[in-house]
Design a protein around this motif. Sequence first.
Motif, PDB file in Angstrom:
ATOM      1  N   CYS A 159       0.934  -0.887   0.612  1.00  0.00           N
ATOM      2  CA  CYS A 159      -0.190   0.131  -0.283  1.00  0.00           C
ATOM      3  C   CYS A 159       0.950   1.358   0.360  1.00  0.00           C
ATOM      4  O   CYS A 159       2.069   1.031   0.835  1.00  0.00           O
ATOM      5  N   GLY A 161      -0.363   4.025   1.095  1.00  0.00           N
ATOM      6  CA  GLY A 161      -0.548   4.633   3.039  1.00  0.00           C
ATOM      7  C   GLY A 161       0.780   4.224   3.759  1.00  0.00           C
ATOM      8  O   GLY A 161       1.304   5.102   4.532  1.00  0.00           O
ATOM      9  N   CYS A 162       0.261   2.736   3.816  1.00  0.00           N
ATOM     10  CA  CYS A 162       0.520   2.279   4.692  1.00  0.00           C
ATOM     11  C   CYS A 162       2.116   1.583   4.721  1.00  0.00           C
ATOM     12  O   CYS A 162       3.104   0.630   6.188  1.00  0.00           O
ATOM     13  N   CYS A 195      -6.264  -2.116   0.220  1.00  0.00           N
ATOM     14  CA  CYS A 195      -5.663  -1.987   1.656  1.00  0.00           C
ATOM     15  C   CYS A 195      -6.925  -0.716   2.315  1.00  0.00           C
ATOM     16  O   CYS A 195      -7.164  -0.066   2.055  1.00  0.00           O
ATOM     17  N   CYS A 198      -6.323   1.980   4.607  1.00  0.00           N
ATOM     18  CA  CYS A 198      -6.330   3.435   3.727  1.00  0.00           C
ATOM     19  C   CYS A 198      -7.134   3.870   3.194  1.00  0.00           C
ATOM     20  O   CYS A 198      -7.070   4.694   2.044  1.00  0.00           O
ATOM     21  N   THR A 200      -7.134   2.765  -0.395  1.00  0.00           N
ATOM     22  CA  THR A 200      -5.951   2.169  -1.394  1.00  0.00           C
ATOM     23  C   THR A 200      -6.818   1.095  -2.479  1.00  0.00           C
ATOM     24  O   THR A 200      -6.435   0.209  -1.367  1.00  0.00           O
TER      25      THR A 200
HETATM   26 ZN   LIG Z   1      -2.338   1.005   3.467  1.00  0.00          ZN
END
Ligand SMILES: [Zn+2]
Length: 207
Positions: A159, A161-162, A195, A198, A200
């Motif tokens: 991801c 984001g994370c 994800c 997030c 995403t």
């Molecule tokens: Zn994520």
Amino acid sequence: MVKLMTYAGPAVADAPGTRTGGVPQTPSAFEWPRCRECAGPMQFLAQVSLADVERGSSGLLSIFMCQNDPGLCDEWDAGAGGNRAFAFGADALHVPTPPGDGVTLLDEACAVRFEQVGAEDYLEAPGQWHQQSGRPVREVLGQVGGRAAWLQNDETPRCDGCAQPMAFVVQLEEGHDHRTSANFGGGGYGYGFQCRACGTAAFLWQR
Ligand SMILES: [Zn+2]
Ligand SMILES: [Zn+2]
């Protein structure tokens, strides 16, 4: 167990829920994705209702890929900019008008039925389904949930984001009819991920 997506006949272009082809359902603020490599608008391939993947989920995974210069835009790669996937929420009720330039839609919208097959792995499932149903293997459109069946290395994306590995959502075949199919290099598979934390999504293909 493998949860197959099978061809259930033509769908209307803006049918709600899981289908391949047609026009995407999106939030009203949606901007049609363009390829980072050639700047052309991407082709909409499929949307998957997340409730069909896991009970209690909601929203849509929506998949786009560049087909303006097939093979030249690194559209197989999850990060190169030649494809896009979105995880839309319950506000994905709008049907955008595709841009006038480029290759934006498949030539058929296909309805999808879900059928459980007692196979260990997706790669064995279409053959088993054919034996049970008598229908052509080509009418298997993919699978949802469970495990991705990789043709090459496991390329589960992380991801943005994370940085955690993303959850597998859908594996897509090119389609039941070569005249209206997606292009995963001729016999490849597309793979969609999300994800949940997030919001995403990502897509890639292999052959
Ligand atoms: Zn994520
Ligand atoms: Zn492109």
